[in-house]
Design a protein around this motif. Structure first.
Motif, short mmCIF file in Angstrom:
data_model
loop_
_atom_site.label_atom_id
_atom_site.label_comp_id
_atom_site.label_asym_id
_atom_site.label_seq_id
_atom_site.Cartn_x
_atom_site.Cartn_y
_atom_site.Cartn_z
N GLU A 159 0.84 -1.19 0.00
CA GLU A 159 0.00 0.00 0.00
C GLU A 159 0.88 1.25 0.00
OE1 GLU A 159 -4.16 -0.73 2.14
OE2 GLU A 159 -2.48 -0.92 3.52
N ILE A 160 0.34 2.34 -0.47
CA ILE A 160 1.10 3.58 -0.53
C ILE A 160 0.52 4.59 0.46
CG2 ILE A 160 1.73 3.19 -2.93
CD1 ILE A 160 -0.34 5.38 -3.69
N SER A 161 1.35 5.57 0.81
CA SER A 161 0.93 6.66 1.69
C SER A 161 -0.18 7.45 1.02
CB SER A 161 2.13 7.56 1.98
OG SER A 161 1.71 8.83 2.42
N ILE A 162 -1.16 7.90 1.82
CA ILE A 162 -2.25 8.66 1.21
C ILE A 162 -1.76 10.02 0.71
CG2 ILE A 162 -4.08 7.50 2.50
CD1 ILE A 162 -4.25 9.91 4.34
N LEU A 163 -0.61 10.47 1.18
CA LEU A 163 -0.07 11.72 0.63
C LEU A 163 0.56 11.50 -0.74
CD1 LEU A 163 0.01 14.68 1.42
CD2 LEU A 163 2.31 14.36 2.32
#
Length: 689
Positions: A372-376
């Protein structure tokens, strides 16, 4: 009515005040808070391993948070050592008020700071003090401002030497706790229409303070409900006539009125005090309502810098008219607006720090079969938060400039500087507080459900800050003052002159106006051109100049048809847009100046990135105006949008460094999702895991 202060508290207060009189306020910082922190204003030496200010070698930190370390650090370290004085998440109104008072006492009695001295001798450090205590709790920041900027400031700025001699030390050491009683139930922003009266009685050499009707009740008066002992009361000065001509109204003046006994703390005869009760926010401040029933005060209690009354009842003033006296009186109180603008930036720094750190931490979705990736990392989150981060830096440098101009005003008393500070403080206070209020909701939403948890502080920050839009003048009223000032300058320059002169002004005020509006330039869309500060400033100035010119022409035409008041009302939205455009131009000018004076290569590149994002995002947000005026061609508008998105991506890569430079330590920030590390474990600990 508020209950009298307990005997043990009175004894403690008297001991603390006595220690200040004897010089004991100069306590050893080492013994006080366990760190070698200097309170004298010199640079302090801190343990290198201490996590609070370990970014102080960073050039960005030095420019943003390091300028007033000598003020910030003692306060932040003190509250680190005294967690019992840090606000819990849930607290009753009365408990909050007492805690706020204890916090203020600690700042003066235990840390040993002298806010009124700073306000009168070094205002820049005073405003740095208010920002630091605002990070502890906004109620504390407002409580401090009421005691020193409003009550103390009114005495030293509107009074004369006799008032300073009598009150200064007592206000400084919290022996005389006071209020600022201007606002009335029926009149807030329209101070000239206040109805409370102060009638001079020549026989007794006294003024009689009276509330003539319900609408004249002093309302929302900070410090009044519980702690205040004195009030600076704004009232109409009435001189009785000996003949048949009737009384003479000399306009609004300020008077020192005792409201509670110094011995018992009970309300004095003729003074009614009521509690305004629980509020949306800032419940650590005891707002109250005051009524006066023929309360007599000595003639010397008139704050007489701009108007005085002799024992014989003769009025005198160094200023020739009522309007000039009124303007001078309010002009001396402009420091409140300066403090609110700077304080609002402090709130925005805290909110941006929490939202961006959480957005870097929180992971959500991602490419198939990959982490998963950072929401930023999502463009939508970047475009939501990172222009806000750029604006936070822009506002920091703009309010820094405002503070510097305020300091210059107090030193020089130059009329041109006074006028500039009056308009700039009105505009920046209105613009920054409105932007911050909207941004607090955006930050809450950007953090999803966790932003809704009270412990993560968006709710309290939003509620406590919301009234900043009304304090020290409603924002809509203040923006009109900015527009009025611009129109006044416009009229001075072009009174009775040809229309062509107006267009020359537009050209001159934009520098390269003619070249900017030819078809070649309006179609230029290269990154180098768009990131050129000359293009950015020209665009901002062009918009302001056009708005000013069209507003002036509309007002002239409509005044002939409807009269001046109705003409102003018909142009009101236009005028508010003009004021906002002007303030945005000033903000960009000061941001560009900050970039140019930065001598660290890495920090300068970071600031330039933020400055470009601020400027181009503001142009994009108002792209309709530029398109309608053919200042920006369609291809150029699309290029601006793409570049804003690209700059957001670039800022995301250094976002952690940028919020760390605000220098707000974790134990002061307190929001678990906004801490530098261990966010989830701290958040889990809150609920008992």
């Amino acid at each position: 009515m508020a209950s009298p202060i307990s005997d043990d508290k009175k004894v403690r207060r008297r001991m603390q005040v006595l220690s200040l009189h004897l010089g004991a306020n100069k306590v050893s910082p080492m013994s006080l808070i366990g760190s070698n922190i200097c309170l004298s204003g010199e640079e302090s030496e801190l343990p290198e391993e201490d996590p609070v200010f370990n970014d102080r070698s960073n050039a960005l930190f030095r420019m943003v948070a390091g300028k007033h370390r000598s003020i910030h650090e003692p306060i932040l370290y003190y509250f680190r050592q005294h967690p019992e004085l840090v606000n819990p998440v849930e607290m009753l109104k009365d408990e909050h008020r007492e805690l706020t008072m204890r916090q203020l006492e600690a700042i003066v009695w235990e840390i040993g700071l002298r806010p009124l001295t700073l306000l009168s001798q070094d205002p820049a450090k005073y405003f740095a003090l208010t920002e630091a205590v605002g990070h502890v709790d906004l109620s504390l920041g407002i409580k401090l401002g009421v005691q020193y900027s409003l009550w103390g400031g009114s005495v030293i700025n509107l009074g004369t030497q006799k008032h300073r001699d009598k009150y200064f030390e007592h206000i400084e050491n919290l022996e005389y706790r006071g209020c600022f009683a201007m606002t009335e139930l029926h009149h807030g922003s329209n101070v000239q229409a206040l109805q409370t009266t102060a009638t001079f009685d020549k026989e007794t050499d006294e003024f009689v303070i009276n509330t003539p009707n319900e609408g004249a009740t002093k309302w929302w008066i900070g410090n009044a409900a519980v702690h205040g002992q004195f009030a600076t009361v704004f009232a109409r000065l009435i001189l009785p006539s000996s003949g048949s001509a009737g009384d003479t109204d000399m306009g609004v003046h300020a008077f020192i009125v005792p409201i509670r006994s110094l011995q018992t703390h009970a309300p004095l005869p003729g003074v009614e005090i009521r509690d305004c009760g629980f509020k949306v926010g800032l419940n650590g401040v005891d707002n109250g309502a005051l009524r006066f029933h023929h309360v007599r005060i000595p003639r010397d209690n008139l704050l007489n810098r701009f108007g005085d009354v002799s024992k014989d009842g003769v009025y005198s003033s160094p200023l020739p008219t009522l309007n000039k006296r009124f303007a001078a009186t309010l002009g001396e109180l402009v420091g409140g607006r300066v403090g609110l603008a700077a304080g609002s930036v402090g709130v925005l720094k805290a909110a941006a720090t929490i939202a961006i750190r959480y957005s870097l931490l929180r992971q959500q979705f991602g490419p198939p079969n990959k982490p998963e990736i950072s929401i930023l990392d999502y463009q939508s989150q970047q475009c939501r938060l990172l222009p806000m981060l750029a604006s936070t830096y822009a506002f920091h440098f703009a309010t820094d400039y405002l503070v510097d101009r305020y300091v210059e005003m107090k030193k020089t008393l130059d009329d041109e500087v006074i006028a500039d500070v009056h308009a700039l403080s009105a505009g920046l206070k209105a613009y920054v507080t409105a932007y911050t209020a909207k941004s607090l909701s955006i930050c809450r939403e950007a953090c999803g459900g966790h932003g809704y948890a009270a412990v993560n502080r968006f709710g309290s920050l939003r509620n406590d800050h919301d009234i900043f839009q009304t304090f020290e003048g409603d924002n809509t009223v203040l923006l009109q003052q900015v527009s009025a000032d611009l129109l006044k300058q416009f009229k001075k320059k072009f009174e009775g002159r040809a229309l062509t002169v107006t267009w020359n002004y537009l050209r001159d005020s934009m520098g390269t106006y003619l070249s900017q509006t030819n078809p070649v330039v309006t179609h230029r869309d290269g990154e180098g051109h768009l990131r050129d500060p000359n293009f950015q400033l020209d665009a901002f100035r062009y918009r302001t100049a056009r708005l000013l010119q069209t507003a002036a022409f509309r007002l002239r035409k409509l005044t002939k048809q409807h009269g001046s008041f109705e003409a102003w009302n018909l142009c009101l939205n236009h005028l508010l847009t003009l004021a906002e455009s002007h303030i945005e131009t000033v903000i960009l000018e000061k941001f560009i100046h900050a970039v140019n004076r930065c001598d660290d290569k890495t920090a300068k590149s970071r600031l330039k990135l933020l400055c470009d994002l601020y400027a181009l995002d503001r142009i994009w947000q108002d792209i309709g105006t530029y398109r309608n005026q053919d200042y920006v061609a369609p291809n150029k508008a699309k290029a601006i949008q793409r570049l804003v998105e690209h700059l957001c991506h670039e800022v995301r890569l250094v976002a952690k460094e940028l919020v760390d430079a605000f220098g707000i330590p974790d134990f002061i920030l307190r929001a678990p999702i906004g801490l530098k590390s261990r966010q989830y474990s701290e958040y889990s600990h809150i609920v008992g895991f």
